[in-house]
Write an enzyme that holds these catalytic residues in place. Structure first.
Site, mmCIF file in Angstrom:
data_model
loop_
_atom_site.group_PDB
_atom_site.id
_atom_site.type_symbol
_atom_site.label_atom_id
_atom_site.label_comp_id
_atom_site.label_asym_id
_atom_site.label_seq_id
_atom_site.Cartn_x
_atom_site.Cartn_y
_atom_site.Cartn_z
ATOM 1 N N CYS A 120 -5.733 -3.128 1.295
ATOM 2 C CA CYS A 120 -5.732 -3.284 2.589
ATOM 3 C C CYS A 120 -6.919 -3.598 3.319
ATOM 4 C CB CYS A 120 -5.033 -2.127 3.188
ATOM 5 S SG CYS A 120 -4.445 -2.176 5.033
ATOM 6 N N GLU A 159 0.776 -1.144 -0.043
ATOM 7 C CA GLU A 159 -0.111 -0.011 0.020
ATOM 8 C C GLU A 159 0.912 1.213 -0.027
ATOM 9 O OE1 GLU A 159 -4.072 1.949 2.513
ATOM 10 O OE2 GLU A 159 -2.594 0.060 3.397
ATOM 11 N N LYS A 208 -8.834 3.363 -2.881
ATOM 12 C CA LYS A 208 -9.396 2.453 -1.515
ATOM 13 C C LYS A 208 -10.759 3.180 -1.226
ATOM 14 C CE LYS A 208 -7.626 1.349 3.067
ATOM 15 N NZ LYS A 208 -6.383 1.726 3.736
#
Length: 263
Positions: free
Chosen positions: A149, A46, A115
């Site tokens: 994530c 990430e 994200k």
């Protein structure tokens, strides 16, 4: 045909001051090794270009999609004839997103994802949430998807990938202590319940306030772990096999047996 995936867990020694040049050099070195091992794609952690736990520097280091970070990654991909998956803070009209891009060996953008599930103040004070899911691209005959994530901790996000036909789900992560169970337990279960491969690729060592878990994990559609890193810098390589996908999807009928009329 099969797709061989490299997963770069690193770099070690991240400090409180972000160092983009150092991070790009580490990605370049990992691409060299992954390509030598026969990988067609390299997945990095990430925000691997900038670092993740970098506070307000995320805004300072944010760059537009297709800008200088893309150019640097395109150079790496072209030199080593490998697709590269890397994350960075993306600037779009004054808004910053936690983003990941996939750059092909020819320098073209194969996919771009922001994200969607933000984790705590670390994300929410710096980033706006993305609004598109699933994001997909094709590689070597497999349908590939992207998450970042915390996204994987929501079964709906992974199932949305499965419903879209994803075979190989690539997940850059910044998993920190004490949440190692996500890599060890949740990721293999997500692969099993949604019948796909997952390449979950983490940082290692300490960065500012975070102690990263390492434990980067590749899991197959049968729920078995096909590769797992330790706590230190490491390059994993595994192969995603469409025949294994086919067999697993015959044996496991979760997707076919769902009662979508009820939920």
């Amino acid at each position: 045909m099969t797709v061989t995936v490299g997963m770069f867990q690193g770099p070690e020694g991240l400090g409180p001051e972000p160092d983009v040049a150092r991070n790009l050099a580490a990605i370049d070195a990992a691409a060299t090794r992954a390509a030598a091992a026969g990988a067609q794609i390299l997945v990095t952690p990430e925000m691997s270009v900038s670092g993740y736990d970098i506070g307000t520097a995320a805004r300072d280091l944010a760059r537009p999609r297709g800008g200088e970070y893309h150019a640097a990654l395109a150079g790496i991909a072209g030199r080593h004839d490998i697709a590269v998956v890397a994350g960075y803070p993306e600037l779009d009209d004054g808004t910053v997103f936690n983003a990941v891009t996939v750059v092909g060996p020819d320098g073209a953008e194969l996919a771009h994802y922001r994200k969607t599930h933000l984790f705590g103040d670390l994300d929410r004070t710096m980033f706006a949430p993305g609004g598109e899911l699933p994001v997909l691209f094709d590689l070597g005959g497999l349908r590939c998807g992207l998450l970042i994530c915390y996204d994987v901790e929501f079964p709906e996000a992974v199932r949305a990938q499965a419903d879209a036909g994803t075979d190989l789900l690539l997940i850059p992560t910044g998993l920190m202590e004490p949440f190692g169970r996500i890599a060890e337990q949740v990721v293999p279960v997500r692969a099993f319940e949604s019948q796909l491969y997952i390449a979950y690729t983490n940082h290692c060592g300490r960065e500012t306030s975070l102690e990263y878990c390492g434990l980067s994990t590749a899991a197959g559609p049968d729920g078995e772990v096909v590769a797992r890193a330790g706590r230190d810098e490491e390059l994993l390589v595994f192969t995603a096999d469409p025949e294994a996908l086919r067999e697993a999807r015959i044996a496991n009928t979760y997707l076919r047996d769902r009662r979508t009329d009820l939920y």
